[in-house]
Enzyme design. Structure first.
Site, PDB file in Angstrom:
ATOM      1  CB  SER A 145     -14.010   0.787  -7.577  1.00  0.00           C
ATOM      2  OG  SER A 145     -13.279  -0.149  -8.168  1.00  0.00           O
ATOM      3  CG  HIS A 170     -10.372   1.796  -7.229  1.00  0.00           C
ATOM      4  ND1 HIS A 170     -10.858   0.786  -6.559  1.00  0.00           N
ATOM      5  CD2 HIS A 170      -9.856   2.496  -5.908  1.00  0.00           C
ATOM      6  CE1 HIS A 170     -10.970   0.591  -5.433  1.00  0.00           C
ATOM      7  NE2 HIS A 170     -10.138   1.443  -4.754  1.00  0.00           N
ATOM      8  CG  ASP A 206     -10.013   0.980  -1.315  1.00  0.00           C
ATOM      9  OD1 ASP A 206      -9.654   1.014  -0.255  1.00  0.00           O
ATOM     10  OD2 ASP A 206      -9.576   1.626  -2.251  1.00  0.00           O
TER      11      ASP A 206
END
Lengths: 187, 281
Positions: A8, A35, A128
């Site tokens: 991310s 992401h 996540d």
């Protein structure tokens, strides 16, 4: 073996380093969720990473067959799932505020690949990937988490460790070598 | 009594439960999800389990078979997906620039919007065709297997809150008017001009089990086939191929491709990046 990688915040630089350190004959396919915002309707991420890697880097297309020495990115606005030897996509709801989501990728790898999955969780913000990493470990796969202290953002790798999914924790620069070893170990 | 479990363990049992659930739904309700791509299907079923309060897939199966309302909710969960008007503006721009000139050569145009869901795509197509002065000689067949969502599509009502995003999409897709000229507002609802639907036929059609019902100059089916497994996807591609005139246009989702199917050689790209193809064989 199939390698699945989640990243991310700060992931672009981490991926440049990691993918850049893999040899052109890396023996497994690599599926990456970084992401990204839903409306980046272009292939810039693949182009940028492709410049740093000896391996071809591309956005995933639905039902694409996984080939060794290729890097497949979760496209903007789609979840990407591994289904044994190929990829599938979905536009279902966001998971962990994200689409593509790392959990969706990791859980699909745990489900269909079991011990043939190698999951890597890199720098990022949020949770996540933590649940998915634990599922890969449960299913008998290998898991590696970037040492949070060496990550641009520590919370996501830390969440992965806290959820119990991390078999190995190491600084970014050691991950490429470890992936090569894991892929060359006969199953 | 000794009971031994198959070597697959939990994953195998889950697979058995999914197969039984889908088989039950097919035999009792006649709706066939057996060919769906397993990964996304599993996630959707897991969500149904949470929301129905059933601890196992077998319990979900019992509930769905005995309570038609639970089946209706499952149906919605398996049919609705995220969509928006002029999703992927580049697609509609390419449609306007490269497909419209082809369509102009026909005196009367038949298009099929397969898997139209709540109609966002159908309205987007109708708007492009209206601006290109083709809508009055076009008939758009917009179909979905879920009759409930087809009714919603026909109503032409969308949340007003979405219009900002749709307007941006519309403009970057090369829209020629004020987007707001296509709808009237009523509270939180944007109600689209009924004239856009004058030549649209909404109907129930299941890509999994229903056959070809007409011959089309263009078929749009975007982000529907991603939920189908490879075998089912091949079958639907055969259905599309059978339903297209020679040189008919096939439009897929941004990350879908005919490249991994057996019918690859039957098409040439009009715009490969925007997934617009033309039947050539």
């Amino acid at each position: 073996m199939v390698v699945v990688i989640g990243a991310s915040w700060g992931g672009l630089y981490a991926l440049m380093d990691l993918l850049g350190a893999l040899p052109v004959d890396f023996p497994a396919p690599i599926v990456v969720v970084q992401h990204r915002s839903a409306d980046t309707d272009d292939s810039r991420l693949a182009k940028v990473l492709g410049r740093y890697s000896a391996l071809p880097v591309m956005d995933s297309e639905d039902k694409a067959l996984l080939e060794p020495s290729h890097v497949y990115l979760g496209p903007a606005g789609y979840h990407v799932l591994v289904d044994h030897d190929h990829l599938t996509l979905s536009v279902d709801d966001l998971v962990q505020y994200s689409r593509p989501s790392i959990d969706v990728l990791f859980e699909s790898a745990a489900d269909t690949l079991g011990s043939q999955a190698i999951a890597v969780l890199l720098t990022g913000f949020g949770h996540d990937g933590a649940a998915g990493l634990a599922k890969v470990r449960e299913a008998g796969g290998a898991t590696i988490v970037q040492e949070p202290a060496t990550a641009m953002q520590a919370s996501m790798p830390q969440a992965g460790i806290d959820a119990g999914g991390a078999i190995e924790v190491m600084p970014l620069e050691k991950i490429a070598r470890r992936l090569i070893e894991l892929c060359r170990t006969p199953a | 009594v000794a009971v031994s479990v198959g070597i697959g363990g939990g994953g195998e049992l889950e697979r058995i439960e999914i197969d039984l659930l889908l088989e039950g739904v097919y035999r009792h309700y006649g709706i066939d999800f057996r060919g769906y791509a397993l990964g996304s299907l599993k996630r959707r079923l897991a969500r149904r389990m949470r929301e129905e309060g059933t601890p196992t897939l077998s319990a979900l199966q019992a509930k769905v078979l005995h309570e038609p309302e639970a089946m209706e909710r499952l149906l919605v969960a398996l049919s609705i997906s995220v969509t928006s008007m002029f999703r992927d503006p580049g697609f509609y721009q390419a449609f306007r620039e490269k497909v419209v000139p082809l369509l102009r050569t026909y005196p009367f145009i038949r298009l099929w919007n397969a898997g139209c869901a709540t109609g966002e795509e159908t309205f987007s197509l109708a708007i492009v065709l209206a601006e290109e002065k083709l809508l009055d000689r076009t008939r758009i067949y917009a179909t979905d297997f879920n009759a409930g969502v087809v009714d919603r599509a026909r109503a032409g009502e969308f949340p007003l809150a979405r219009m900002k995003n749709y307007t941006e999409n519309y403009l970057s897709a090369g829209g020629k008017k004020e987007f707001s000229s296509y709808y009237t507002t009523d509270g939180g609802v944007a109600r689209f001009t009924p004239t856009l639907l004058e030549n649209v036929v909404f109907a129930k059609h299941n890509l999994v089990s229903d056959g070809s019902f007409n011959e089309f100059h263009g078929i749009m089916c975007r982000n529907v086939l991603i939920y189908f497994g490879r075998t089912l996807q091949e079958r639907v591609h055969t259905l599309f191929h059978d339903s297209l005139v020679n040189f008919g246009v096939l439009g897929l989702g941004h990350k879908e491709t005919i490249r991994f199917t057996a019918l690859e050689h039957c098409y040439e790209a009009i715009d490969g990046r925007q997934k617009l193809y033309r039947r050539v064989a």
